[in-house]
Motif scaffolding. Structure first.
Motif, short mmCIF file in Angstrom:
data_model
loop_
_atom_site.label_atom_id
_atom_site.label_comp_id
_atom_site.label_asym_id
_atom_site.label_seq_id
_atom_site.Cartn_x
_atom_site.Cartn_y
_atom_site.Cartn_z
N LEU A 1 41.68 46.65 31.07
CA LEU A 1 40.55 46.14 31.85
C LEU A 1 39.24 46.74 31.38
O LEU A 1 38.26 46.01 31.12
CB LEU A 1 40.76 46.44 33.33
CG LEU A 1 39.59 46.05 34.26
CD1 LEU A 1 39.29 44.56 34.16
CD2 LEU A 1 39.90 46.45 35.69
N ARG A 2 39.20 48.05 31.25
CA ARG A 2 37.96 48.69 30.81
C ARG A 2 37.61 48.28 29.38
O ARG A 2 36.44 48.10 29.05
CB ARG A 2 38.08 50.21 30.93
CG ARG A 2 38.15 50.70 32.38
CD ARG A 2 38.06 52.21 32.48
NE ARG A 2 38.20 52.67 33.86
CZ ARG A 2 37.22 52.69 34.76
NH1 ARG A 2 36.02 52.27 34.40
NH2 ARG A 2 37.44 53.12 35.99
N GLY A 3 38.63 48.12 28.54
CA GLY A 3 38.39 47.70 27.16
C GLY A 3 37.85 46.28 27.09
O GLY A 3 36.94 45.98 26.31
N GLY A 4 38.41 45.38 27.93
CA GLY A 4 37.93 44.01 27.96
C GLY A 4 36.49 43.92 28.45
O GLY A 4 35.67 43.19 27.88
N LEU A 5 36.17 44.67 29.50
CA LEU A 5 34.79 44.69 30.00
C LEU A 5 33.84 45.29 28.98
O LEU A 5 32.71 44.81 28.80
CB LEU A 5 34.73 45.49 31.31
CG LEU A 5 35.20 44.78 32.58
CD1 LEU A 5 35.25 45.76 33.75
CD2 LEU A 5 34.30 43.59 32.92
N ALA B 1 32.38 48.34 38.67
CA ALA B 1 33.07 47.05 38.77
C ALA B 1 34.52 47.18 38.31
O ALA B 1 35.44 46.64 38.94
CB ALA B 1 32.34 46.01 37.92
N ALA B 2 34.74 47.92 37.23
CA ALA B 2 36.10 48.13 36.72
C ALA B 2 36.96 48.83 37.77
O ALA B 2 38.11 48.45 38.00
CB ALA B 2 36.06 48.93 35.43
N ALA B 3 36.39 49.85 38.41
CA ALA B 3 37.14 50.59 39.43
C ALA B 3 37.49 49.70 40.61
O ALA B 3 38.61 49.77 41.15
CB ALA B 3 36.31 51.79 39.90
N GLN B 4 36.58 48.84 41.01
CA GLN B 4 36.83 47.95 42.13
C GLN B 4 37.91 46.92 41.80
O GLN B 4 38.77 46.61 42.63
CB GLN B 4 35.53 47.26 42.55
CG GLN B 4 34.52 48.19 43.19
CD GLN B 4 33.23 47.49 43.57
OE1 GLN B 4 32.85 46.49 42.95
NE2 GLN B 4 32.56 47.98 44.59
N ILE B 5 37.86 46.40 40.60
CA ILE B 5 38.87 45.41 40.19
C ILE B 5 40.24 46.07 40.07
O ILE B 5 41.26 45.50 40.50
CB ILE B 5 38.46 44.74 38.87
CG1 ILE B 5 37.15 43.94 39.07
CG2 ILE B 5 39.57 43.82 38.37
CD1 ILE B 5 36.51 43.48 37.77
N LEU B 6 40.28 47.28 39.52
CA LEU B 6 41.55 48.00 39.40
C LEU B 6 42.19 48.24 40.77
O LEU B 6 43.41 48.22 40.92
CB LEU B 6 41.33 49.35 38.70
CG LEU B 6 41.16 49.29 37.17
CD1 LEU B 6 40.67 50.64 36.66
CD2 LEU B 6 42.48 48.90 36.51
N ALA B 7 41.34 48.45 41.78
CA ALA B 7 41.85 48.71 43.14
C ALA B 7 42.53 47.48 43.73
O ALA B 7 43.26 47.58 44.72
CB ALA B 7 40.70 49.15 44.03
N LEU B 8 42.32 46.32 43.10
CA LEU B 8 42.92 45.07 43.58
C LEU B 8 44.25 44.76 42.89
O LEU B 8 44.84 43.71 43.15
CB LEU B 8 41.95 43.90 43.40
CG LEU B 8 40.62 44.02 44.16
CD1 LEU B 8 39.68 42.89 43.77
CD2 LEU B 8 40.89 43.99 45.67
#
Length: 201
Positions: A85-89, A187-194
């Motif tokens: 996720l972080r790499g894609g962002l 944003a990455a942290a929030q998406i990961l939490a989902l």
């Protein structure tokens, strides 16, 4: 110019259109200026595209692919969900930093379309393509990392689209790279939490 296929002519015209629009603005990007940039005849344009709207749709598709393809490459490689996720962002954001005019063009296209009755459906199609791209990313993340999402993927795609679109527009107008990077991390942290658990767990 040397004999090339119709598909290659279309690709070259789209790339020329992106350059002209980014440099001179969408309103100034006439079919004549685009074919001149591509070193082609006006007849070639009408052979390749049925209308200017069709060209604009291809412009958006092309710009979206510039960020989607590298992000998917990262996501589909090895690593944890967080790394993917972080790499894609990061891949997307680097493209924003390297090609700001290309991203400014996407916002200008939206405004141009909403003020032009002949392009009434263009803005809707433009954002539909963004939703489709983010849906593809979300599905690829889930499949490659073996997780499900705790919210409906259609809703998540809209959430991600809004975040990415908003942060991009803010950066292009504010120009604060450090703060933009921090917001991307949030944003990455929030998406990961989902992210939920593996469906096979």
């Amino acid at each position: 110019m040397a004999r090339v296929s119709a598909d290659e002519r279309r690709r070259l015209l789209v790339q020329a259109a992106i350059r002209v629009m980014a440099r001179d603005g969408v309103a100034q990007a006439t079919t004549r200026s685009i074919v001149a940039e591509a070193d082609m005849s006006l007849g070639t344009f009408h052979y390749c595209f049925r209308s200017k709207e069709e060209l604009l749709e291809q412009v958006i598709t092309t710009i979206t692919s510039h960020t989607l393809a590298p992000a998917l490459e990262v996501i589909e490689s090895s690593g944890t969900l967080e790394e993917k996720l972080r790499g894609g962002l990061a891949s997307y954001w680097q493209h924003v930093l390297d090609n700001p005019d290309e991203h400014r063009l996407t916002y200008e296209l939206t405004q141009y379309a909403t003020r032009n009755p002949a392009l009434a459906e263009f803005a809707r199609k433009q954002y539909r393509s963004y939703l489709d791209a983010h849906t593809e990313v979300i599905e690829a993340l889930g499949a490659s990392a073996g997780v499900t999402w705790t919210v409906d993927e259609a809703v998540l795609a809209r959430y991600v689209t809004a975040i990415v679109d908003g942060l991009t527009l803010l950066y292009l107008n504010e120009g604060d790279t450090e703060m933009a990077g921090a917001a991307i991390e949030l944003a990455a942290a929030q998406i990961l939490a989902l992210a939920g658990t593996s469906p096979t767990a």
